[in-house]
Design a protein around this motif. Sequence first.
Motif, PDB file in Angstrom:
ATOM      1  N   ASP A   1       6.681   3.452  -7.640  1.00  0.00           N
ATOM      2  CA  ASP A   1       6.295   2.139  -7.131  1.00  0.00           C
ATOM      3  C   ASP A   1       5.948   2.235  -5.649  1.00  0.00           C
ATOM      4  O   ASP A   1       6.663   2.873  -4.865  1.00  0.00           O
ATOM      5  N   ALA A   2       4.859   1.588  -5.251  1.00  0.00           N
ATOM      6  CA  ALA A   2       4.503   1.521  -3.833  1.00  0.00           C
ATOM      7  C   ALA A   2       5.620   0.808  -3.071  1.00  0.00           C
ATOM      8  O   ALA A   2       6.247  -0.103  -3.610  1.00  0.00           O
ATOM      9  N   PRO A   3       5.908   1.243  -1.861  1.00  0.00           N
ATOM     10  CA  PRO A   3       5.186   2.189  -1.004  1.00  0.00           C
ATOM     11  C   PRO A   3       5.583   3.656  -1.201  1.00  0.00           C
ATOM     12  O   PRO A   3       5.304   4.479  -0.319  1.00  0.00           O
ATOM     13  N   HIS A   4       6.220   3.992  -2.298  1.00  0.00           N
ATOM     14  CA  HIS A   4       6.479   5.371  -2.723  1.00  0.00           C
ATOM     15  C   HIS A   4       7.480   6.132  -1.860  1.00  0.00           C
ATOM     16  O   HIS A   4       8.463   6.662  -2.374  1.00  0.00           O
ATOM     17  N   PHE A   5       7.246   6.200  -0.553  1.00  0.00           N
ATOM     18  CA  PHE A   5       7.994   7.103   0.334  1.00  0.00           C
ATOM     19  C   PHE A   5       9.325   6.494   0.782  1.00  0.00           C
ATOM     20  O   PHE A   5       9.488   6.068   1.919  1.00  0.00           O
ATOM     21  N   LEU A   6      10.274   6.468  -0.157  1.00  0.00           N
ATOM     22  CA  LEU A   6      11.554   5.807   0.100  1.00  0.00           C
ATOM     23  C   LEU A   6      12.717   6.786  -0.061  1.00  0.00           C
ATOM     24  O   LEU A   6      13.790   6.434  -0.524  1.00  0.00           O
ATOM     25  N   GLY A   7      12.473   8.025   0.351  1.00  0.00           N
ATOM     26  CA  GLY A   7      13.495   9.068   0.358  1.00  0.00           C
ATOM     27  C   GLY A   7      13.101  10.153   1.339  1.00  0.00           C
ATOM     28  O   GLY A   7      11.940  10.240   1.770  1.00  0.00           O
ATOM     29  N   GLY A   8      14.041  11.004   1.690  1.00  0.00           N
ATOM     30  CA  GLY A   8      13.838  11.958   2.768  1.00  0.00           C
ATOM     31  C   GLY A   8      13.057  13.208   2.420  1.00  0.00           C
ATOM     32  O   GLY A   8      12.490  13.855   3.304  1.00  0.00           O
ATOM     33  N   TYR A   9      12.979  13.583   1.125  1.00  0.00           N
ATOM     34  CA  TYR A   9      12.292  14.814   0.750  1.00  0.00           C
ATOM     35  C   TYR A   9      10.778  14.566   0.710  1.00  0.00           C
ATOM     36  O   TYR A   9      10.117  14.693  -0.323  1.00  0.00           O
ATOM     37  N   ALA A  10      10.222  14.232   1.842  1.00  0.00           N
ATOM     38  CA  ALA A  10       8.803  13.882   1.905  1.00  0.00           C
ATOM     39  C   ALA A  10       8.312  14.027   3.342  1.00  0.00           C
ATOM     40  O   ALA A  10       9.096  14.106   4.284  1.00  0.00           O
ATOM     41  N   GLU A  11       6.996  14.067   3.491  1.00  0.00           N
ATOM     42  CA  GLU A  11       6.416  14.194   4.826  1.00  0.00           C
ATOM     43  C   GLU A  11       6.546  12.908   5.629  1.00  0.00           C
ATOM     44  O   GLU A  11       6.574  12.946   6.864  1.00  0.00           O
ATOM     45  N   TYR A  12       6.610  11.787   4.929  1.00  0.00           N
ATOM     46  CA  TYR A  12       6.765  10.485   5.580  1.00  0.00           C
ATOM     47  C   TYR A  12       7.863   9.696   4.881  1.00  0.00           C
ATOM     48  O   TYR A  12       8.209   9.954   3.727  1.00  0.00           O
ATOM     49  N   HIS A  13       8.395   8.725   5.594  1.00  0.00           N
ATOM     50  CA  HIS A  13       9.430   7.846   5.037  1.00  0.00           C
ATOM     51  C   HIS A  13       9.083   6.414   5.430  1.00  0.00           C
ATOM     52  O   HIS A  13       8.907   6.104   6.615  1.00  0.00           O
ATOM     53  N   PHE A  14       8.975   5.545   4.450  1.00  0.00           N
ATOM     54  CA  PHE A  14       8.723   4.127   4.691  1.00  0.00           C
ATOM     55  C   PHE A  14      10.060   3.405   4.829  1.00  0.00           C
ATOM     56  O   PHE A  14      10.961   3.590   4.008  1.00  0.00           O
TER      57      PHE A  14
END
Length: 369
Positions: A128-141
Amino acid sequence: MPTAKAAILEEFHEPLRLCEYPLPHSLEHGATLIRTEMAGICGTDVHLWKGELPIKLPVILGHETVGRVEEQDQGEMLDWTGQPLQVGDRVTWNSATSCGECYYCRDKGQPTRCAQRRAYGIGYQSSDAPHFLGGYAEYHFLRPGTTIFKLPEDLPTESVIGAGCALITAIHGVERTGIDPGDTVVVQGAGPVGIAALAVAKDAGAGKIIVVGAPAHRLEMAKTFGADVALNLEELHKPTDRIEAIRDMTGGHGADVVLECVGRPQAVVEGMEMCRDGGKYLVLGHYCDAGPIEFNPHVITRKQLQVFGSWSSEPRHLKRAIDFLATNRQRFPFHEMVTHRFALEDANEALNTTAEWLSAKSVIVPRNT
């Protein structure tokens, strides 16, 4: 639309998959986009990967994160302490938010038990957007209402991630339990939560601290943090031997306070026997459900034990943790906990390294930083 990478958990017990999601094209009022600098691998992530908490998949794991403000809405943004936030500022944040209006938030003063509480890296599906809701990523929303903290320039990122959620969890747990000056304290577990509990107990004035754990490299770290005695599980194989060792070191009585930081149900039965009569026992390591055990409640009555539980933390605990790290960097070298670094593409190796107890603290450092 620009995209960024993330490592997602799609099935329990299965390897994480590297994928790309679109970055948000605009931010709602109060939201912030963070470029991830470092994400910690918490023991809870291992439990989540094993399916020991009923979460919905897919999810981007990681709830211990430091990054820099990449984008924010056009209004003035302040951190939780009132400091202005600008693009480029290095920040961390509480992984969970509470509603502030429910029975537990407003009437009982226990926001960690809010029914609406959701945590980054645990409670949001990455599909689900905005997708980046965890730390194992290049960005975090970061959603509106997230309690963000601007970090002091002289506080290393490694200190913050080395302490991770373990330090704020320990601060909350010891606050609920109470440690009096001169108390003898036993810490069950020499992982990140155990090391953090050791540091908090030491700072609270504990007289003697005994850490029970393994492997040897973690016990050496415990000694660095001020443990007076470190008992190796690999040398004392039987619970009865460990209980006897604790009693021998406490005049036959047991410890004033025992802090469980293991996450293994059998440790609870053992730990209560390590308490003196009238002592205190804190169950701190069981954020996830590792299953039931056979237990005789007569032990609590017979020993007149005070038994405590503690769940997660509040924003004030993160503020205390940042101050604690800033003023105790030499005394409690949490930056030295970061022993293994991995690229985002190697997230599975990072997770397995933590699962096998091979590191003091494994971290992910995305290549975009």
